[in-house]
Design an enzyme around this catalytic site. Structure first.
Site, short mmCIF file in Angstrom:
data_model
loop_
_atom_site.label_atom_id
_atom_site.label_comp_id
_atom_site.label_asym_id
_atom_site.label_seq_id
_atom_site.Cartn_x
_atom_site.Cartn_y
_atom_site.Cartn_z
N MET A 139 -8.47 8.70 -0.81
CA MET A 139 -9.44 9.12 0.22
C MET A 139 -9.77 10.60 0.00
SD MET A 139 -7.76 7.34 3.56
CE MET A 139 -6.91 5.76 3.44
N GLY B 180 -4.32 -4.38 8.25
CA GLY B 180 -3.82 -5.18 9.37
C GLY B 180 -3.19 -6.50 8.99
N GLY C 278 0.47 -2.51 4.14
CA GLY C 278 1.12 -1.21 4.19
C GLY C 278 2.17 -1.17 5.27
N HIS D 45 -7.91 1.90 -4.97
CA HIS D 45 -8.99 1.65 -4.00
C HIS D 45 -9.61 3.00 -3.65
CE1 HIS D 45 -9.94 0.24 0.42
NE2 HIS D 45 -11.03 0.46 -0.28
N GLY E 253 -3.80 3.56 7.82
CA GLY E 253 -2.97 2.36 7.92
C GLY E 253 -2.66 2.08 9.39
N GLY E 254 -2.06 0.93 9.62
CA GLY E 254 -1.55 0.61 10.95
C GLY E 254 -2.58 0.16 11.97
N ASP F 62 -7.61 -6.23 2.87
CA ASP F 62 -6.95 -4.93 3.05
C ASP F 62 -7.09 -4.45 4.49
OD1 ASP F 62 -5.89 -2.42 2.72
OD2 ASP F 62 -7.41 -1.71 1.33
N HIS G 245 -0.91 -0.78 -4.48
CA HIS G 245 -2.24 -0.44 -3.98
C HIS G 245 -2.32 1.04 -3.62
CE1 HIS G 245 -6.09 -1.56 -2.10
NE2 HIS G 245 -5.76 -0.73 -1.12
N MET H 155 -12.55 -5.24 3.45
CA MET H 155 -11.84 -4.39 4.41
C MET H 155 -11.76 -5.12 5.74
SD MET H 155 -10.75 -1.63 3.02
CE MET H 155 -10.02 -1.08 4.55
N MET I 194 -11.86 5.34 -1.75
CA MET I 194 -12.66 5.54 -0.54
C MET I 194 -13.18 6.97 -0.61
SD MET I 194 -10.12 3.55 2.02
CE MET I 194 -8.84 3.61 0.79
N GLY J 123 -9.61 4.20 6.17
CA GLY J 123 -9.21 5.56 6.53
C GLY J 123 -7.74 5.69 6.88
N ASP K 290 -4.55 3.97 -2.07
CA ASP K 290 -5.72 4.30 -1.27
C ASP K 290 -6.10 5.75 -1.50
OD1 ASP K 290 -6.27 1.89 0.22
OD2 ASP K 290 -4.29 2.19 1.09
N SER L 170 0.82 -1.20 0.00
CA SER L 170 0.00 0.00 0.00
C SER L 170 0.86 1.26 0.00
CB SER L 170 -0.92 0.00 1.23
OG SER L 170 -1.55 1.25 1.32
#
Ligand code: DX5
Ligand code: ZN
Length: 216
Positions: free
Chosen positions: A34, A177, A197, A63, A144-145, A175, A30, A137, A65, A142, A32, A6
């Site tokens: 947003m 964790g 990510g 992706h 990462g981590g 996607d 990937h 998901m 969002m 929203g 993201d 990611s």
């Protein structure tokens, strides 16, 4: 098994070094996207994807969002996306999702549908015979981590079983964790594409990608 690092966790100050590793060791990149409305975070626009495209032939996995995936899909397809995944919840309407899938397919791009952790996976059943990718998901979209949500496994088993029963070809993508502790079980539950990510970009990227691949 497809690994999709990611870009959210990419170190832009080490662009050349990191993209060279990803080009050798990953299949997808990937992105993201947003918009600060669908999720409370704002990331990047199409020029960032174009910059990666100039240095990579990897599959550009976008992706979205965003509240308006119809608008953003055009923009990211023009920028070089190979796949556009949007959220069911952006529309909450199967007909609108269906129309956007057709629009993406008309541009010869792969189309993906995603659901938030609290959305019943069965709502997207009417789309499963035409979709290329289902992105599950495993964290609240929203950021990462975050920690992998355990109820994701039930969704994966449903999707894998449904695919076998109906002889469908969609790929299952997970996607959020994902790490070396849970990747094996995620793959065993039917997942084809692992987005990762923070796990990939923390420490030695080469080693992390090798370790993840061995989790199969
Ligand atoms: C979250 C994003 C993910 C995120 C995953 O909204 O969709 O792609 O980058 O990050 P990690 O692997 O750190 O959970
Ligand atoms: Zn994502």
């Amino acid at each position: 098994m497809i690994i999709a690092p990611s870009v959210l966790s990419f170190h832009f100050d080490k662009f050349k070094e990191e993209i060279d590793i990803l080009n050798k060791k990953a299949e997808f990149l990937h992105f993201d996207v947003m918009d600060g409305h669908f999720v409370p975070n704002l990331t990047f626009g199409p020029d960032v994807l174009k910059a990666f495209r100039r240095s990579s032939n990897l599959f550009m996995d976008v992706h979205l969002m965003v509240e308006d995936p119809d608008y953003f899909s055009d923009i990211f397809i023009k920028a070089g996306a190979d796949g556009i995944t949007f959220h069911y919840e952006s529309f909450d309407d199967i007909i609108k999702c269906d129309l956007l899938i057709d629009k993406i397919h008309k541009k010869y791009i792969k189309a993906g549908i995603s659901v938030r952790p609290n959305t019943d996976i069965e709502v997207i059943k009417p789309l499963l015979d035409k979709i290329d990718i289902v992105l599950v998901m495993s964290v609240e979209p929203g950021f990462g981590g975050q920690e992998f949500i355990q109820s994701t496994y039930d969704k994966l088993q449903f999707l894998d079983q449904y695919r076998k029963e109906h002889d469908l070809k969609y790929l299952i993508e997970v996607d959020g964790g994902v790490n070396d502790k849970n990747a094996h079980e995620i793959i065993q539950s039917g997942t084809d594409i692992l987005v990762a990510g923070s796990y990939v970009f923390k420490g030695d990227i080469n080693n992390n990608l090798d370790t993840l691949r061995k989790c199969k």
